[in-house]
Design an enzyme around this catalytic site. Sequence first.
Site, PDB file in Angstrom:
ATOM      1  N   LEU A 205      30.900   9.712  19.454  1.00 44.67           N
ATOM      2  CA  LEU A 205      29.756   9.789  20.443  1.00 44.67           C
ATOM      3  C   LEU A 205      28.718  10.726  19.550  1.00 44.67           C
ATOM      4  O   LEU A 205      28.822  11.540  19.157  1.00 44.67           O
ATOM      5  CB  LEU A 205      30.134  10.871  21.714  1.00 44.67           C
ATOM      6  CG  LEU A 205      31.137  10.466  22.653  1.00 44.67           C
ATOM      7  CD1 LEU A 205      31.207  11.596  23.554  1.00 44.67           C
ATOM      8  CD2 LEU A 205      30.399   9.121  23.578  1.00 44.67           C
ATOM      9  N   HIS A 206      27.515   9.941  19.772  1.00 43.94           N
ATOM     10  CA  HIS A 206      26.195  10.687  18.970  1.00 43.94           C
ATOM     11  C   HIS A 206      25.159  10.056  19.702  1.00 43.94           C
ATOM     12  O   HIS A 206      23.888  10.770  19.423  1.00 43.94           O
ATOM     13  CB  HIS A 206      26.311  10.373  17.500  1.00 43.94           C
ATOM     14  CG  HIS A 206      25.858   8.689  17.233  1.00 43.94           C
ATOM     15  ND1 HIS A 206      26.459   8.046  17.311  1.00 43.94           N
ATOM     16  CD2 HIS A 206      24.639   8.420  16.898  1.00 43.94           C
ATOM     17  CE1 HIS A 206      26.093   6.982  16.959  1.00 43.94           C
ATOM     18  NE2 HIS A 206      24.669   7.215  16.624  1.00 43.94           N
ATOM     19  N   ARG A 207      24.871   9.065  20.566  1.00 46.69           N
ATOM     20  CA  ARG A 207      23.747   8.682  21.346  1.00 46.69           C
ATOM     21  C   ARG A 207      23.020   9.747  22.184  1.00 46.69           C
ATOM     22  O   ARG A 207      23.860  10.106  22.813  1.00 46.69           O
ATOM     23  CB  ARG A 207      24.102   7.398  22.204  1.00 46.69           C
ATOM     24  CG  ARG A 207      24.403   6.341  21.250  1.00 46.69           C
ATOM     25  CD  ARG A 207      23.284   5.558  20.785  1.00 46.69           C
ATOM     26  NE  ARG A 207      23.789   4.378  19.905  1.00 46.69           N
ATOM     27  CZ  ARG A 207      23.448   4.151  18.542  1.00 46.69           C
ATOM     28  NH1 ARG A 207      22.151   4.567  18.497  1.00 46.69           N
ATOM     29  NH2 ARG A 207      24.043   3.034  17.912  1.00 46.69           N
ATOM     30  N   ASP A 279      29.804   5.131  21.289  1.00 51.72           N
ATOM     31  CA  ASP A 279      28.493   4.643  21.550  1.00 51.72           C
ATOM     32  C   ASP A 279      27.780   4.142  20.384  1.00 51.72           C
ATOM     33  O   ASP A 279      26.837   3.949  20.447  1.00 51.72           O
ATOM     34  CB  ASP A 279      27.777   5.760  22.402  1.00 51.72           C
ATOM     35  CG  ASP A 279      27.603   6.898  21.646  1.00 51.72           C
ATOM     36  OD1 ASP A 279      27.865   7.048  20.450  1.00 51.72           O
ATOM     37  OD2 ASP A 279      27.061   7.919  22.207  1.00 51.72           O
TER      38      ASP A 279
END
Length: 360
Positions: A205-207, A279
């Site tokens: 997850l990094h968005r 994501d």
Amino acid sequence: MKKIHLICAARPNFMKVAPLYHALTKEPWCDVKIVHTGQHYDQLLSDVFLDQLKIPKPHFYLNIGSGSHSEQTGKTMIGYEHLCQENRPDLCIVVGDVNATLACTLAAKKCNIPVAHVEAGLRSFDMTMPEEINRIVVDRVCDLHLTPSEDADLNLLKEGVSAGSIKRVGNIMIDSLELMRPEIQKSSILEKSKLQDKGYSVLTLHRPINVDMPDKLARILETINGLEFQCIFPIHPRTRKVIEGNLLSISYDNLQFIDPLPYTEFMRLIMGAKYVITDSGGIQEETSYLNIPCFTLRHTTERPITVTQGTNQLVTLENLMQKIKTGFSNDTSLTCNIDLWDGKTSQRIVKHLKEFLNYE
Ligand code: UD1
């Protein structure tokens, strides 16, 4: 001899740049130089990828670092314009959709240097994503559109891009995967982490939309912590900051938090996973190619082919658990067969670059 700059900046760029760099260095007609803007500078997000993918120490390093979008884009434009004035190339090649892709395209074009875009034409149609703005502007002004799939060609044609500048070459990340497959298979990450093949899942997850608001991130982690499989979570620095700042008091027994992994270790983890929740853009493609079920925690994807022909599904936090329980509508015994995702994309790009630069 044609002078070429190959731009890289952030983690997902390195696996797109490596196969092309290796292919171009074998060509007698060009002199290719790596330009690293420094958007990602951590050892685990940058150097380790250069080492593993055998990209040499960058010939030019712009040292831009982190900042707001405008700061990062503006500083990169200024830095790259100086470089172009001192070391003018005949062609600038940009990849993907990060801020440096946009910045270097604009700087090069304003110096009347032609630009080729690898991974042109992808669209999420979500203008709240910084990457979507980057994609649209880059494709509007660049000269050669090197696309991964038919949907990308159609997006460009609808936007009025001339058909002659669009060359479908396939997915260059698959070239890296195939080049590195022997090393990936040698990785001992599963043994080291005491994991059994198909006995765990992977989360990335990094968005900004998923990680920048602590409440939302906490809800995502709670939901995934409640799933049946143990989940390995290599944490991006952006996400780590939010967790360390706000969520350290919460315990997640089923989630194994680890540092970002080098390329071969990460791909081995993906290959052995029961499924992946992400994501990321690139991971949707890699899992499709490897036939690993992928649940993408986003409302849109710029890679729709991974949904229609691969193993990817878009999910929300509300339906994630149900989607995973009911499994996959696309039978996972299917093998991905997307045209031109075959490990030979860099060869096709070289041919088009040579034609574009009129080099016989
Ligand atoms: C960038 C790209 C995104 C890509 C992602 C992959 C843009 C708009 N976004 O997002 O498309 O999917 O890279 O990782 O270009 N940081 C570090 N060390 C680093 C780099 C960043 O700690 O080496 C931290 C900094 O606090 C920084 C934050 O991570 O502010 C975000 O980094 P940034 O490069 O701005 O965006 P990403 O979220 O990584």
